[in-house]
Design a protein around this motif. Structure first.
Motif, PDB file in Angstrom:
ATOM      1  N   SER A  15      89.637  46.365  34.510  1.00  0.00           N
ATOM      2  CA  SER A  15      90.384  45.485  33.592  1.00  0.00           C
ATOM      3  C   SER A  15      91.381  44.647  34.385  1.00  0.00           C
ATOM      4  N   ILE A  17      93.968  42.565  36.444  1.00  0.00           N
ATOM      5  CA  ILE A  17      93.963  41.855  37.718  1.00  0.00           C
ATOM      6  C   ILE A  17      92.734  42.239  38.550  1.00  0.00           C
ATOM      7  N   ASP A  36      86.478  52.270  39.180  1.00  0.00           N
ATOM      8  CA  ASP A  36      87.473  52.481  38.127  1.00  0.00           C
ATOM      9  C   ASP A  36      87.246  53.861  37.535  1.00  0.00           C
ATOM     10  N   CYS A  62      85.276  56.351  39.586  1.00  0.00           N
ATOM     11  CA  CYS A  62      86.056  57.149  40.542  1.00  0.00           C
ATOM     12  C   CYS A  62      87.511  57.218  40.102  1.00  0.00           C
ATOM     13  N   ASP A  63      88.027  58.433  40.037  1.00  0.00           N
ATOM     14  CA  ASP A  63      89.471  58.604  39.849  1.00  0.00           C
ATOM     15  C   ASP A  63      90.068  58.602  41.250  1.00  0.00           C
ATOM     16  N   CYS A  64      90.640  57.462  41.633  1.00  0.00           N
ATOM     17  CA  CYS A  64      91.026  57.354  43.040  1.00  0.00           C
ATOM     18  C   CYS A  64      92.297  58.119  43.372  1.00  0.00           C
ATOM     19  N   ASN A  90      94.073  48.420  44.143  1.00  0.00           N
ATOM     20  CA  ASN A  90      94.667  47.747  42.996  1.00  0.00           C
ATOM     21  C   ASN A  90      94.923  48.681  41.807  1.00  0.00           C
ATOM     22  N   SER A 141     101.005  46.003  45.486  1.00  0.00           N
ATOM     23  CA  SER A 141     102.260  46.661  45.115  1.00  0.00           C
ATOM     24  C   SER A 141     102.808  45.908  43.914  1.00  0.00           C
ATOM     25  N   TYR A 155     107.493  54.326  38.862  1.00  0.00           N
ATOM     26  CA  TYR A 155     106.655  53.183  39.245  1.00  0.00           C
ATOM     27  C   TYR A 155     107.228  52.514  40.495  1.00  0.00           C
ATOM     28  N   LYS A 159     105.556  52.167  44.182  1.00  0.00           N
ATOM     29  CA  LYS A 159     105.225  50.834  44.705  1.00  0.00           C
ATOM     30  C   LYS A 159     106.004  50.503  45.981  1.00  0.00           C
ATOM     31  N   PRO A 188     103.348  41.083  42.994  1.00  0.00           N
ATOM     32  CA  PRO A 188     103.524  40.154  41.874  1.00  0.00           C
ATOM     33  C   PRO A 188     104.634  40.594  40.924  1.00  0.00           C
ATOM     34  N   PHE A 189     105.128  39.617  40.170  1.00  0.00           N
ATOM     35  CA  PHE A 189     106.044  39.901  39.059  1.00  0.00           C
ATOM     36  C   PHE A 189     105.178  40.166  37.819  1.00  0.00           C
ATOM     37  N   PHE A 190     105.745  40.143  36.610  1.00  0.00           N
ATOM     38  CA  PHE A 190     104.971  40.447  35.400  1.00  0.00           C
ATOM     39  C   PHE A 190     103.779  39.503  35.238  1.00  0.00           C
ATOM     40  N   ILE A 191     102.616  40.073  35.013  1.00  0.00           N
ATOM     41  CA  ILE A 191     101.414  39.297  34.727  1.00  0.00           C
ATOM     42  C   ILE A 191     100.899  39.782  33.370  1.00  0.00           C
ATOM     43  N   THR A 193      98.711  41.178  31.539  1.00  0.00           N
ATOM     44  CA  THR A 193      97.532  42.034  31.347  1.00  0.00           C
ATOM     45  C   THR A 193      97.946  43.093  30.321  1.00  0.00           C
ATOM     46  N   PHE A 196     101.572  46.522  30.486  1.00  0.00           N
ATOM     47  CA  PHE A 196     102.906  46.886  29.999  1.00  0.00           C
ATOM     48  C   PHE A 196     102.961  47.095  28.480  1.00  0.00           C
TER      49      PHE A 196
HETATM   50  P1  NAD Z   1      95.538  47.235  34.040  1.00  0.00           P
HETATM   51  O1  NAD Z   1      96.089  48.406  33.325  1.00  0.00           O
HETATM   52  O2  NAD Z   1      94.943  46.119  33.260  1.00  0.00           O
HETATM   53  O3  NAD Z   1      94.442  47.715  35.110  1.00  0.00           O
HETATM   54  C1  NAD Z   1      94.571  48.883  35.860  1.00  0.00           C
HETATM   55  C2  NAD Z   1      93.173  49.450  36.106  1.00  0.00           C
HETATM   56  O4  NAD Z   1      93.311  50.624  36.915  1.00  0.00           O
HETATM   57  C3  NAD Z   1      92.477  49.907  34.808  1.00  0.00           C
HETATM   58  O5  NAD Z   1      91.163  49.382  34.770  1.00  0.00           O
HETATM   59  C4  NAD Z   1      92.479  51.418  34.897  1.00  0.00           C
HETATM   60  O6  NAD Z   1      91.368  52.035  34.249  1.00  0.00           O
HETATM   61  C5  NAD Z   1      92.447  51.621  36.404  1.00  0.00           C
HETATM   62  N1  NAD Z   1      92.928  52.944  36.777  1.00  0.00           N
HETATM   63  C6  NAD Z   1      94.028  53.595  36.320  1.00  0.00           C
HETATM   64  N2  NAD Z   1      94.107  54.812  36.875  1.00  0.00           N
HETATM   65  C7  NAD Z   1      93.050  54.923  37.716  1.00  0.00           C
HETATM   66  C8  NAD Z   1      92.595  55.944  38.576  1.00  0.00           C
HETATM   67  N3  NAD Z   1      93.239  57.116  38.684  1.00  0.00           N
HETATM   68  N4  NAD Z   1      91.474  55.740  39.293  1.00  0.00           N
HETATM   69  C9  NAD Z   1      90.799  54.569  39.183  1.00  0.00           C
HETATM   70  N5  NAD Z   1      91.172  53.564  38.384  1.00  0.00           N
HETATM   71  C10 NAD Z   1      92.290  53.743  37.652  1.00  0.00           C
HETATM   72  O7  NAD Z   1      96.725  46.713  34.957  1.00  0.00           O
HETATM   73  P2  NAD Z   1      96.868  45.392  35.847  1.00  0.00           P
HETATM   74  O8  NAD Z   1      97.986  44.618  35.294  1.00  0.00           O
HETATM   75  O9  NAD Z   1      95.566  44.749  36.069  1.00  0.00           O
HETATM   76  O10 NAD Z   1      97.392  46.044  37.211  1.00  0.00           O
HETATM   77  C11 NAD Z   1      96.639  46.061  38.417  1.00  0.00           C
HETATM   78  C12 NAD Z   1      97.584  46.364  39.573  1.00  0.00           C
HETATM   79  O11 NAD Z   1      98.576  45.331  39.667  1.00  0.00           O
HETATM   80  C13 NAD Z   1      98.360  47.663  39.407  1.00  0.00           C
HETATM   81  O12 NAD Z   1      98.464  48.328  40.644  1.00  0.00           O
HETATM   82  C14 NAD Z   1      99.729  47.204  38.954  1.00  0.00           C
HETATM   83  O13 NAD Z   1     100.728  48.140  39.270  1.00  0.00           O
HETATM   84  C15 NAD Z   1      99.860  45.916  39.717  1.00  0.00           C
HETATM   85  N6  NAD Z   1     100.842  44.992  39.147  1.00  0.00           N
HETATM   86  C16 NAD Z   1     100.691  44.556  37.867  1.00  0.00           C
HETATM   87  C17 NAD Z   1     101.644  43.692  37.331  1.00  0.00           C
HETATM   88  C18 NAD Z   1     101.547  43.161  35.926  1.00  0.00           C
HETATM   89  O14 NAD Z   1     102.542  42.581  35.452  1.00  0.00           O
HETATM   90  N7  NAD Z   1     100.423  43.318  35.234  1.00  0.00           N
HETATM   91  C19 NAD Z   1     102.737  43.290  38.113  1.00  0.00           C
HETATM   92  C20 NAD Z   1     102.846  43.760  39.407  1.00  0.00           C
HETATM   93  C21 NAD Z   1     101.880  44.615  39.920  1.00  0.00           C
END
Ligand code: NAD
Length: 251
Positions: A15, A17, A36, A62-64, A90, A141, A155, A159, A188-191, A193, A196
């Protein structure tokens, strides 16, 4: 930049990013390895990636955060696809609870997914990169990996930790090791998705939120130029500066 010969692994590709980065690399012609914990999300990303022109897409559940599972799935990838040349760590979780409301298990899980997973995937894939003198580890991060934020103690800690990991890796691999393996940090800052949505702490509305397509466009072009990518809006930098908390790494 031509990435047709590259095997790109993206964790958390199901999902947000991760998915958008997969689609971008699909359009650039890379071979994709999508990981994922979510089977459905990952399948959907694979379908969209094929639609976006990816010739070779391989998806793995995969649960990474689980070390043995990472090593097992990594072995499978090496046999079925080959050596990963761009590893994008990611996958991430956020719960957004104030520290004193955070259950121990939740804090532990944040560290396992957002930090420890980076070590396990790097252990699995970096040796082959070093052997071939070619590779790139990308650490997703966050701006919260540079400054402390209310409601994000676990968090932020997780990070911050990977920024240290990625910097050390860059020094060991490129600067001192001269191995040709790069390490790039993305903050990145808030995106906008789903990340949150479930957070309990509500941050002020004036905080700018980035459009995911725009953000990923910038993130991927930064990765390909091996630039450390930090996006902190000026308004926030100013607020931090006013509080006398400006971190040394903002740039
Ligand atoms: P998201 O929740 O849309 O996507 C995260 C994905 O990680 C999901 O598909 C989820 O199923 C997967 N995931 C969670 N736990 C897992 C695990 N144990 N093993 C494998 N996969 C797992 O979030 P996003 O906004 O796309 O975030 C992606 C990355 O960007 C994250 O590391 C997040 O911390 C970082 N980030 C996001 C933002 C933001 O504002 N959205 C800002 C800064 C950094």
């Amino acid at each position: 930049k031509n990435v047709t010969g590259e095997i790109v692994l993206i964790t958390g590709a199901g999902s947000g990013i991760g998915r958008l980065m997969a689609l971008k690399f699909a359009r650039l012609g890379a071979t994709l390895v999508l990981w994922d914990i979510s089977v459905e999300g990952n399948k959907e990303t694979a379908r969209l990636a094929r639609k976006n022109g990816a010739a070779r897409v391989h998806n793995y559940t995969c649960d990474c955060s689980k070390r043995q599972e990472v090593y097992q799935v990594a072995d499978q990838v090496k046999k079925e696809v080959g050596d990963v040349s761009i590893l994008i760590n990611n996958a991430g979780i956020v719960t957004g609870k104030k520290f004193l409301d955070s259950p121990d298990a939740m804090i532990q899980k944040s560290m396992e997914v957002n930090t420890m997973a980076h070590f396990w995937t790097a252990k699995a894939f970096v040796p082959a990169m070093v052997a071939s003198n070619h590779g790139h580890v990308v650490t997703i991060s966050s701006a919260a990996g540079l400054v402390g934020v209310t409601g994000l103690a676990d968090y932020c800690a997780s990070k911050f930790a990977v920024v240290g990991f990625a910097e050390s890796l860059a020094i060991e691999m490129l600067a001192l090791g001269k191995t040709g393996v790069k390490s790039t940090i993305v903050c990145p800052f808030f995106i906008n998705t789903g990340m949150f949505d479930g957070c309990q702490t509500k941050w002020p509305r004036f905080l700018p939120v980035m459009d995911p397509d725009y953000a990923v466009e910038r993130i991927v072009s930064g990765i390909l130029r091996n630039q450390v990518y930090v996006y902190i809006p000026r308004s926030i930098t100013l607020l931090i500066a006013l509080k006398g908390l400006i971190p040394t790494k903002v740039g």
